[in-house]
Each structure stands twice: as structure tokens, then as C-alpha cells.
Design an enzyme around this catalytic site. Structure first.
Site, short mmCIF file in Angstrom:
data_model
loop_
_atom_site.label_atom_id
_atom_site.label_comp_id
_atom_site.label_asym_id
_atom_site.label_seq_id
_atom_site.Cartn_x
_atom_site.Cartn_y
_atom_site.Cartn_z
N ASP A 106 -63.73 75.69 26.41
CA ASP A 106 -63.68 77.13 26.11
C ASP A 106 -64.07 77.93 27.34
OD1 ASP A 106 -63.47 79.53 24.44
OD2 ASP A 106 -65.61 79.64 24.85
N LYS B 57 -67.47 76.85 20.23
CA LYS B 57 -68.81 77.07 20.77
C LYS B 57 -69.86 76.98 19.67
CE LYS B 57 -67.67 81.07 22.51
NZ LYS B 57 -66.72 81.82 23.26
N SER C 261 -61.81 79.47 20.10
CA SER C 261 -62.81 79.78 21.12
C SER C 261 -64.18 79.95 20.48
CB SER C 261 -62.39 81.06 21.85
OG SER C 261 -63.46 81.63 22.56
N HIS D 155 -72.07 85.99 15.92
CA HIS D 155 -71.08 86.10 16.99
C HIS D 155 -70.12 87.23 16.65
CE1 HIS D 155 -69.19 84.09 20.50
NE2 HIS D 155 -68.17 84.82 20.11
N ARG E 19 -58.09 83.40 30.04
CA ARG E 19 -57.58 84.41 29.09
C ARG E 19 -58.01 85.80 29.50
NH1 ARG E 19 -60.23 82.98 23.96
NH2 ARG E 19 -58.99 84.58 22.97
#
Ligand code: URA
Length: 442
Positions: free
Chosen positions: A161, A187, A183, A82, A168
């Protein structure tokens, strides 16, 4: 719970209890707390921050806000990656098929654009027919057959999220360390992989601009992940200038394909090699990080990652011919060249400004329900350290032809380039690795 009082408490810099955080997240997901109160809370966090305990509570409340993906029907170590968000960051498009081609298992949930940065789902959706919204059953079947699948954040996985992220994105509340950590890790925890390699960006185009803030974010996420029993590594990398040359959805898919063919830009190849190496290493597929990196390098050259990408596109309903025929990707209405008025060397390219120019040109959303035009974006022709003569092309806008958007992007892009008479070295790309054992400078 009185939401007004919770917002006020956070606004005034006080610590919320676990129960208060949980009821805020549950109330928002359940629809009892409206967007405007959640936005005010997020802005209060932006200014007041959160303690580690608050951030862990927020992460767990968000991870538990929907289903947990049970990947036990897939044998073997599932590895995820990520990025905290960058401009021109198409690394996942390259790494997911590449790591699968090396024997890794990548069952990955991935996101849409956020702030000035792009999102992998938006990029994938520029491939005609590609379905990022799959059922859990289809997702698991695809991974079991080709070792890789990329899906968007489904309604049931960390829905807190998904809702907060969309708010956001349009309320300037992205670049907050605890909000980013919660966030990402909510996930990752809900998505069920065994190991995660985090690419934490620092620099002008990152949400954490300073190296110190990037390290703080990396430590926070590694702590949350290892505390939850996952193997987590974070690599701190530079986002001083866009990654590669292409910025914008279809353009980035094309650059990812070129990279999988062994013809990628140097910075993207280096990043893919470093992160891919860690993904293979924590998956137990190499005896050392160096061996893992060599494996990634060989697989780029023998193009087996490209074959895997074709399989992935086919499995998810897309047209695999895009790999050999770029004309099948969305094409822009017009292309506009941006030329230099100066002579010298490129000394800086403000990645944030390039990202915003691309978004405003139409590659991103202005409000959360906007549709985006996948053909739009920017191709850089120069990077930091390159020599420039007067009148030379610095970048090319891929546009829908709307004059006012072109004018705004042209001004923004010209200002994003700094040209100096003195040569400058490109910024160092890979700074450090953060694990539960500490920070190792690279
Ligand atoms: N990526 C995410 O998924 N969330 C953030 O907040 C930032 C980057």
C-alpha cells in the site's frame, strides 16, 4: 506471469484470478514490476473496477505484503479510526488523544497526504521534533504507558500500500472504490487493532462524491473487516465543504489543539463526538452510543484530551509547548487575504478546489519525493450559510511569498466560493451508519 497481459485483461474489464492479483502485488513489492506498469494497472482498475472477490484478494495480498503488527503485548481492546480522506480533516489529531483520555486504547498507523486531501503524518510532522517513524517496540511501549501512539506507515507494514499509495497520489488514480477499500483495509488488517471506525466521506471534496458510492465503499470495507474477524463500523459523513476552518498542516494542528481545549468549530466537534462515540462504544467503554457521545463531549470540555495530546507529543519526541504557544508551530512567510466582490450568503465552498489550492500553494507534494512546507495553507473566514458583504475576507492564504503560486491559489479559491442572494443551510454533516447489519440513516 506476463504483466502486460494482466494489465490488458484488466483494461478490457475481465476478472483476474487470486493468483494473478497476488503475483502482481508481490512482483511490485519485490521490485520486478516497475512503477510504470503498476500505474497502468491502477489506471485500468480505475476505469474497469474490480469484483468483490478481486478486491478481497487485493486487500489480503497487500496486507500480507509485509509484517503483521502483533499488538498482543498491549492489554485490552485496541480501537482504530480511518477517514477515506477529506479537506481540513484533522479529526484523528483530536480523536486519538481524546479517546485515550476516555480510557480507550489507540495504537494507530496513519498516512500522508493523498490527492487533494491532507495526511495526519504530515500534520503531526509540523510539530517541532515529532517522530512519526517509530520502531514497533517503541510504539508498543508508548501505547502501554499512555494508551495512544500515532505512527506513520512503516516500511514493513503493508509496504504494497505504501508504494501504491505514493503512485496513486501523483497519477490521478485515487478515487476508485476498490483501490480505496484495498488500501485502507490492508493497512487496518496489518495494523492489528480489534475494532475500526471508518469515516467514509461523500461530497465534492471526497474521493467518493455521491452518497451511493460512499455507501458502496463503506459496505465493501465493513465486509472485508468483519470477514477478517474485526469489529467494523462505518459512518458516512459530508465533505461538501472543508471541515472546520483550517486547511494545511500546522494550521490544522492548531485547530485540533483549539478543539481539544473545548473551543473547536461546530462541525469538527460534531464529527469528533459521533466517531469518538462509536470508538468508545465498540471498545465496550459505554453501555450505549448516547452515553459514549456524552463522555466524549464532557472530555472535550474538561480538556483531559488536551493533556493526553501533550503526553503524546512528548512521548514521540515533539515539543509539547506548542499546545500553549502557537508561535512554536511553523509560521508562513506571508499572509494574503481573499476578499469577496459579491454581497449575499455563501451557498457553496468547493472542498476539492480548496484542497487543490492549498496543495499547489505548497502544503502538498507535486511529485512523490517532494518536501512540503508545513506552514502553508488556507484559513477560511466564511462557511456555507454565512452572510458576506462586498470586500469582506473570505479566506486567508498562508504562503511562502511566491507570487505565481499566490495568484493561482487566489483565482482557484475565489472560484471555489459561491455567493448567492438567498440564504442556504449548511449541508447535513452525518448521514448514516453502516455495520454488518445494514445501513442506518442518521
Ligand atoms: N485513505 C487511504 O488510506 N487510502 C485511500 O486510498 C484513500 C484514503
Amino acid at each position: 506471469m506476463n504483466v502486460y497481459e494482466l494489465i490488458k485483461k484488466k483494461r478490457d474489464g475481465l476478472e483476474l484470478s487470486a493468483i494473478e492479483i497476488r503475483s502482481l502485488i508481490d512482483g511490485f513489492v519485490g521490485g520486478q514490476i516497475p512503477d510504470y506498469q503498476m500505474t497502468a494497472f491502477l489506471m485500468a482498475v480505475y476505469f474497469s473496477g474490480m469484483s468483490s472477490a478481486e478486491c478481497v484478494e487485493m486487500t489480503m495480498a497487500m496486507a500480507n505484503s509485509g509484517d503483521q503488527l502483533d499488538l498482543s503485548a498491549i492489554n485490552g481492546f485496541k480501537v482504530d479510526k480511518h477517514s477515506t480522506g477529506g479537506v481540513g480533516d484533522k479529526t484523528t489529531l483530536v480523536l486519538a488523544p481524546l479517546v485515550a483520555a476516555c480510557g480507550g486504547i489507540v495504537a494507530k498507523m496513519t498516512g500522508r497526504e493523498l490527492g487533494h486531501t491532507g495526511g495526519t503524518v504530515d500534520k503531526l510532522e509540523s510539530i517541532p521534533g515529532f517522530q512519526a517513524e517509530l520502531s514497533k517496540g517503541d510504539f508498543i511501549n508508548i501505547v502501554n504507558s499512555i494508551r495512544v501512539s500515532l505512527i506513520s506507515q512503516t516500511v514493513n507494514l503493508a509496504p504494497a500500500d505504501k508504494k501504491i499509495y505514493a503512485l496513486r497520489n501523483v497519477t490521478a488514480t485515487v478515487d476508485s472504490i476498490p483501490l480505496i477499500a484495498a488500501s485502507i483495509m490492508s493497512k487496518k488488517l496489518a495494523a492489528g487493532s480489534d475494532g475500526i471506525v471508518l469515516d467514509v466521506k461523500s461530497g465534492r471534496g471526497a474521493f467518493t462524491q455521491s452518497y451511493g458510492n460512499a455507501v458502496e465503499l463503506a459496505k465493501m470495507m465493513v465486509g472485508i473487516g468483519t470477514g477478517a474477524g474485526k469489529q467494523v463500523v462505518a459512518i458516512i459523513t459530508s465533505m461538501e465543504q472543508p471541515l472546520g476552518y483550517a486547511v494545511g498542516n500546522a494550521l490544522e494542528v492548531q485547530e485540533a489543539i483549539d478543539t481539544l481545549r473545548g473551543q473547536g468549530p461546530e462541525d469538527l466537534v460534531d464529527l469528533v463526538t459521533e466517531i469518538g462515540g462509536d470508538m468508545l462504544y465498540i471498545s465496550g467503554l459505554a453501555a450505549s452510543r448516547e452515553q459514549a457521545k456524552s463522555r466524549i463531549h464532557e472530555t472535550l470540555l474538561n480538556q483531559s484530551g488536551l493533556k493526553q495530546f501533550k503526553k503524546l507529543i512528548t512521548a514521540q519526541g515533539g515539543n509539547p509547548d506548542v499546545v500553549n504557544n502557537p508561535l512554536l508551530l511553523p509560521r508562513p512567510m506571508t499572509k494574503v487575504e481573499i476578499r469577496s466582490t459579491d454581497v449575499g450568503f455563501v451557498s457553496a465552498i468547493d472542498a476539492m478546489e480548496v484542497g487543490m489550492a492549498s496543495k499547489n500553494l505548497g502544503a502538498g507534494r507535486q511529485t512523490k519525493d517532494d518536501l512540503i512546507d508545513h506552514s502553508i495553507g488556507i484559513v477560511l473566514k466564511k462557511k456555507i450559510g454565512d452572510n458576506v458583504t462586498a470586500g469582506e475576507v473570505l479566506a486567508v492564504l498562508h504562503s511562502d511569498g511566491k507570487e505565481e503560486k499566490i495568484e493561482a491559489a487566489r483565482d482557484r479559491l475565489r472560484a471555489a466560493f459561491s455567493i448567492s442572494p438567498k440564504n442556504t443551510d449548511p449541508p447535513k454533516l452525518i448521514h448514516a451508519r453502516v455495520t454488518e447489519d445494514g445501513v442506518e440513516k442518521l
